[in-house]
Design a protein around this motif. Structure first.
Motif, PDB file in Angstrom:
ATOM      1  N   GLY A 174     -55.390  83.553 -42.440  1.00 10.74           N
ATOM      2  CA  GLY A 174     -56.499  84.203 -43.129  1.00 10.74           C
ATOM      3  C   GLY A 174     -56.195  85.652 -43.440  1.00 10.74           C
ATOM      4  N   PRO A 175     -57.028  86.297 -44.246  1.00 10.51           N
ATOM      5  CA  PRO A 175     -56.786  87.690 -44.648  1.00 10.51           C
ATOM      6  C   PRO A 175     -56.847  88.680 -43.488  1.00 10.51           C
ATOM      7  CG  PRO A 175     -58.966  86.950 -45.343  1.00 10.51           C
ATOM      8  CD  PRO A 175     -58.243  85.743 -44.855  1.00 10.51           C
ATOM      9  N   GLU A 176     -57.501  88.287 -42.396  1.00  5.29           N
ATOM     10  CA  GLU A 176     -57.606  89.193 -41.254  1.00  5.29           C
ATOM     11  C   GLU A 176     -56.344  89.184 -40.394  1.00  5.29           C
ATOM     12  OE1 GLU A 176     -58.747  85.163 -39.860  1.00  5.29           O
ATOM     13  OE2 GLU A 176     -59.164  86.397 -41.623  1.00  5.29           O
ATOM     14  N   VAL A 177     -55.418  88.289 -40.695  1.00  5.67           N
ATOM     15  CA  VAL A 177     -54.169  88.178 -39.932  1.00  5.67           C
ATOM     16  C   VAL A 177     -53.002  88.566 -40.833  1.00  5.67           C
ATOM     17  CG1 VAL A 177     -52.651  86.607 -38.673  1.00  5.67           C
ATOM     18  CG2 VAL A 177     -55.129  86.322 -38.527  1.00  5.67           C
ATOM     19  N   SER A 178     -52.171  89.493 -40.364  1.00  6.98           N
ATOM     20  CA  SER A 178     -51.019  89.896 -41.163  1.00  6.98           C
ATOM     21  C   SER A 178     -49.970  88.792 -41.131  1.00  6.98           C
ATOM     22  CB  SER A 178     -50.422  91.195 -40.621  1.00  6.98           C
ATOM     23  OG  SER A 178     -49.702  90.954 -39.415  1.00  6.98           O
ATOM     24  N   PRO A 179     -49.091  88.739 -42.131  1.00  9.72           N
ATOM     25  CA  PRO A 179     -48.025  87.730 -42.110  1.00  9.72           C
ATOM     26  C   PRO A 179     -47.179  87.792 -40.849  1.00  9.72           C
ATOM     27  CG  PRO A 179     -48.171  88.739 -44.282  1.00  9.72           C
ATOM     28  CD  PRO A 179     -49.086  89.515 -43.378  1.00  9.72           C
ATOM     29  N   VAL A 180     -46.945  89.016 -40.341  1.00  7.85           N
ATOM     30  CA  VAL A 180     -46.132  89.153 -39.129  1.00  7.85           C
ATOM     31  C   VAL A 180     -46.867  88.573 -37.925  1.00  7.85           C
ATOM     32  CG1 VAL A 180     -44.842  90.751 -37.678  1.00  7.85           C
ATOM     33  CG2 VAL A 180     -45.097  91.225 -40.109  1.00  7.85           C
ATOM     34  N   GLN A 181     -48.182  88.787 -37.849  1.00  8.78           N
ATOM     35  CA  GLN A 181     -48.969  88.223 -36.752  1.00  8.78           C
ATOM     36  C   GLN A 181     -48.981  86.694 -36.824  1.00  8.78           C
ATOM     37  OE1 GLN A 181     -52.621  90.309 -37.549  1.00  8.78           O
ATOM     38  NE2 GLN A 181     -52.200  91.925 -36.057  1.00  8.78           N
ATOM     39  N   ALA A 182     -49.070  86.170 -38.037  1.00  7.12           N
ATOM     40  CA  ALA A 182     -49.045  84.712 -38.205  1.00  7.12           C
ATOM     41  C   ALA A 182     -47.687  84.149 -37.789  1.00  7.12           C
ATOM     42  CB  ALA A 182     -49.347  84.350 -39.660  1.00  7.12           C
ATOM     43  N   LEU A 183     -46.620  84.868 -38.135  1.00  5.32           N
ATOM     44  CA  LEU A 183     -45.288  84.428 -37.729  1.00  5.32           C
ATOM     45  C   LEU A 183     -45.145  84.485 -36.215  1.00  5.32           C
ATOM     46  CD1 LEU A 183     -42.390  83.571 -38.268  1.00  5.32           C
ATOM     47  CD2 LEU A 183     -41.833  85.968 -38.752  1.00  5.32           C
ATOM     48  N   ALA A 184     -45.698  85.536 -35.589  1.00  5.79           N
ATOM     49  CA  ALA A 184     -45.638  85.654 -34.125  1.00  5.79           C
ATOM     50  C   ALA A 184     -46.334  84.473 -33.462  1.00  5.79           C
ATOM     51  CB  ALA A 184     -46.267  86.965 -33.678  1.00  5.79           C
ATOM     52  N   ALA A 185     -47.475  84.070 -33.993  1.00  8.68           N
ATOM     53  CA  ALA A 185     -48.199  82.922 -33.432  1.00  8.68           C
ATOM     54  C   ALA A 185     -47.359  81.648 -33.555  1.00  8.68           C
ATOM     55  CB  ALA A 185     -49.541  82.763 -34.130  1.00  8.68           C
ATOM     56  N   ALA A 186     -46.698  81.488 -34.708  1.00 14.51           N
ATOM     57  CA  ALA A 186     -45.850  80.312 -34.907  1.00 14.51           C
ATOM     58  C   ALA A 186     -44.658  80.333 -33.962  1.00 14.51           C
ATOM     59  CB  ALA A 186     -45.380  80.257 -36.359  1.00 14.51           C
ATOM     60  N   LEU A 187     -44.075  81.506 -33.742  1.00 18.73           N
ATOM     61  CA  LEU A 187     -42.963  81.631 -32.809  1.00 18.73           C
ATOM     62  C   LEU A 187     -43.393  81.304 -31.387  1.00 18.73           C
ATOM     63  CD1 LEU A 187     -41.330  84.882 -34.225  1.00 18.73           C
ATOM     64  CD2 LEU A 187     -40.132  82.713 -33.888  1.00 18.73           C
ATOM     65  N   THR A 188     -44.579  81.764 -31.007  1.00 22.62           N
ATOM     66  CA  THR A 188     -45.092  81.476 -29.674  1.00 22.62           C
ATOM     67  C   THR A 188     -45.256  79.972 -29.477  1.00 22.62           C
ATOM     68  OG1 THR A 188     -46.207  83.617 -29.499  1.00 22.62           O
ATOM     69  CG2 THR A 188     -47.028  81.845 -28.102  1.00 22.62           C
ATOM     70  N   ALA A 189     -45.727  79.300 -30.518  1.00 26.13           N
ATOM     71  CA  ALA A 189     -45.876  77.846 -30.441  1.00 26.13           C
ATOM     72  C   ALA A 189     -44.531  77.149 -30.265  1.00 26.13           C
ATOM     73  CB  ALA A 189     -46.570  77.328 -31.705  1.00 26.13           C
ATOM     74  N   GLU A 190     -43.453  77.808 -30.702  1.00 25.25           N
ATOM     75  CA  GLU A 190     -42.107  77.246 -30.564  1.00 25.25           C
ATOM     76  C   GLU A 190     -41.443  77.656 -29.251  1.00 25.25           C
ATOM     77  OE1 GLU A 190     -40.592  75.198 -32.651  1.00 25.25           O
ATOM     78  OE2 GLU A 190     -41.991  75.239 -34.345  1.00 25.25           O
ATOM     79  N   GLY A 191     -42.157  78.462 -28.421  1.00 22.41           N
ATOM     80  CA  GLY A 191     -41.633  78.829 -27.119  1.00 22.41           C
ATOM     81  C   GLY A 191     -41.012  80.203 -27.027  1.00 22.41           C
ATOM     82  N   TYR A 192     -41.277  81.084 -28.024  1.00 22.72           N
ATOM     83  CA  TYR A 192     -40.642  82.401 -28.030  1.00 22.72           C
ATOM     84  C   TYR A 192     -41.533  83.518 -27.500  1.00 22.72           C
ATOM     85  CZ  TYR A 192     -36.798  80.383 -30.671  1.00 22.72           C
ATOM     86  OH  TYR A 192     -35.722  79.627 -31.050  1.00 22.72           O
ATOM     87  N   ALA A 193     -42.764  83.227 -27.102  1.00 22.31           N
ATOM     88  CA  ALA A 193     -43.663  84.224 -26.512  1.00 22.31           C
ATOM     89  C   ALA A 193     -43.647  85.512 -27.322  1.00 22.31           C
ATOM     90  CB  ALA A 193     -43.277  84.512 -25.068  1.00 22.31           C
ATOM     91  N   ALA A 194     -44.062  85.429 -28.588  1.00 24.53           N
ATOM     92  CA  ALA A 194     -43.953  86.554 -29.512  1.00 24.53           C
ATOM     93  C   ALA A 194     -45.247  87.352 -29.614  1.00 24.53           C
ATOM     94  CB  ALA A 194     -43.536  86.056 -30.896  1.00 24.53           C
ATOM     95  N   SER A 195     -45.098  88.622 -29.959  1.00 25.66           N
ATOM     96  CA  SER A 195     -46.246  89.498 -30.187  1.00 25.66           C
ATOM     97  C   SER A 195     -45.858  90.497 -31.268  1.00 25.66           C
ATOM     98  CB  SER A 195     -46.637  90.226 -28.896  1.00 25.66           C
ATOM     99  OG  SER A 195     -45.580  91.073 -28.474  1.00 25.66           O
ATOM    100  N   THR A 196     -46.824  91.282 -31.722  1.00 21.67           N
ATOM    101  CA  THR A 196     -46.556  92.294 -32.734  1.00 21.67           C
ATOM    102  C   THR A 196     -47.116  93.638 -32.286  1.00 21.67           C
ATOM    103  OG1 THR A 196     -48.624  91.927 -33.951  1.00 21.67           O
ATOM    104  CG2 THR A 196     -46.731  90.562 -34.566  1.00 21.67           C
ATOM    105  N   GLN A 197     -46.589  94.689 -32.879  1.00 18.28           N
ATOM    106  CA  GLN A 197     -47.116  96.021 -32.635  1.00 18.28           C
ATOM    107  C   GLN A 197     -46.848  96.871 -33.873  1.00 18.28           C
ATOM    108  OE1 GLN A 197     -44.735  96.748 -29.103  1.00 18.28           O
ATOM    109  NE2 GLN A 197     -43.405  98.132 -30.225  1.00 18.28           N
ATOM    110  N   PRO A 198     -47.718  97.829 -34.153  1.00 18.10           N
ATOM    111  CA  PRO A 198     -47.505  98.673 -35.328  1.00 18.10           C
ATOM    112  C   PRO A 198     -46.264  99.528 -35.162  1.00 18.10           C
ATOM    113  CG  PRO A 198     -49.292  99.540 -33.984  1.00 18.10           C
ATOM    114  CD  PRO A 198     -48.941  98.213 -33.406  1.00 18.10           C
ATOM    115  N   ALA A 199     -45.598  99.803 -36.289  1.00 15.55           N
ATOM    116  CA  ALA A 199     -44.391 100.639 -36.272  1.00 15.55           C
ATOM    117  C   ALA A 199     -44.313 101.391 -37.587  1.00 15.55           C
ATOM    118  CB  ALA A 199     -43.145  99.786 -36.065  1.00 15.55           C
ATOM    119  N   GLY A 200     -44.902 102.584 -37.621  1.00 21.68           N
ATOM    120  CA  GLY A 200     -44.893 103.373 -38.847  1.00 21.68           C
ATOM    121  C   GLY A 200     -45.643 102.660 -39.948  1.00 21.68           C
ATOM    122  N   ALA A 201     -44.971 102.483 -41.083  1.00 19.05           N
ATOM    123  CA  ALA A 201     -45.605 101.808 -42.219  1.00 19.05           C
ATOM    124  C   ALA A 201     -45.498 100.289 -42.114  1.00 19.05           C
ATOM    125  CB  ALA A 201     -44.964 102.284 -43.526  1.00 19.05           C
ATOM    126  N   GLY A 202     -44.825  99.807 -41.090  1.00 16.93           N
ATOM    127  CA  GLY A 202     -44.664  98.367 -40.952  1.00 16.93           C
ATOM    128  C   GLY A 202     -45.100  97.861 -39.593  1.00 16.93           C
TER     129      GLY A 202
END
Length: 255
Positions: A152-180
């Motif tokens: 959804g629009p409230e989730v950034s593409p990187v956050q969506a990718l992190a969720a997919a990675l977690t589902a694959e067993g990578y225990a992923a998260s995101t954090q802001p980093a400057g402009a990205g």
């Protein structure tokens, strides 16, 4: 007439002593500590309060197990990173797995994979290993792209990718980093294999670039001895969506 010894005179039996129910207690404690370490592995660095809530234990019990894990060199503590305005008081302490702690979860299958890839490299060359690494991600990459597209629009593409990675067993998260954003993977099921064959990391980085539609940069990897696999993702272009695998657009990135 002889009197019974007072409680102070009675010999103390150490907790955990075999033969008095201690063996079962030791085994139960070891199992609980494995659950604590497994929760950190799955969810990334965690506070004692978060671990207590996840495992249904008291904070005091969690801290007792964390103390043992720290003494064993399997867990280390540090201040929780705070992004944005910081509240009053010191940041909470979080607990993360050390390299030794992470190694407890690796299996003999790593050795089998390393042996197989070594044979492939000797008999068919390094290009065959690169082709295998890319082929391994084909189905996974499609799932990543689908997750990013469906977000959804409230989730950034990187956050969506992190969720997919977690589902694959990578225990992923995101954090802001400057402009990205930074994509952090707290666990890598193939870290020991990737240590010998960095082609696996390179193929994964290229897949992230295609899925997110931007050039990403791998900053750190568990395979190279870092605590977390960290990938920098610049600000996504609004008009750019996930790009499915195309061998003509593959590019190898530094890892």
């Amino acid at each position: 007439m002889k009197t019974a010894p007072t409680s102070a005179a009675r010999p103390r039996i150490p907790a955990g002593a075999p033969g008095v129910g201690g063996t079962a207690l030791v085994e139960r404690d070891a199992s609980t500590r494995e659950q604590v370490a497994g929760s950190i592995l799955t969810h990334g660095p965690s506070t004692a309060a978060a671990l207590a809530e996840r495992l249904g234990l008291t904070a005091a019990a969690i801290r007792r197990h964390l103390d043992v894990l720290e003494d064993q060199g399997l867990v280390e503590s540090r201040e929780q990173r705070v992004y944005g305005p910081r509240g009053r008081g010191r940041p909470a302490k979080v607990f993360a797995l050390t390299d030794a702690g992470r190694a407890k979860f690796y299996t003999a299958y790593d050795e089998l994979a390393i042996t197989a890839l070594s044979f492939l490299q000797r008999t068919a060359g390094s290009a065959a290993v690169e082709e295998f690494a890319a082929e391994r991600l084909t189905g996974i990459e499609a799932r990543y792209a689908q997750a990013v597209t469906a977000a959804g629009p409230e989730v950034s593409p990187v956050q969506a990718l992190a969720a997919a990675l977690t589902a694959e067993g990578y225990a992923a998260s995101t954090q802001p980093a400057g402009a990205g954003e930074q994509l952090c993977q707290h666990h890598c099921p193939v870290a020991h294999v990737a240590e010998r064959f960095p082609e696996l990391c390179e193929a994964e980085t290229a897949a992230f670039s295609r899925v997110l539609g931007v050039h990403v940069q791998r900053l750190a990897t568990i395979a190279h001895g870092d605590g977390v696999c960290t990938t920098h993702v610049p600000q996504s272009r609004p008009s750019t969506g996930p790009v499915l695998h195309d061998s003509t657009t593959d590019e190898r990135s530094d890892s």
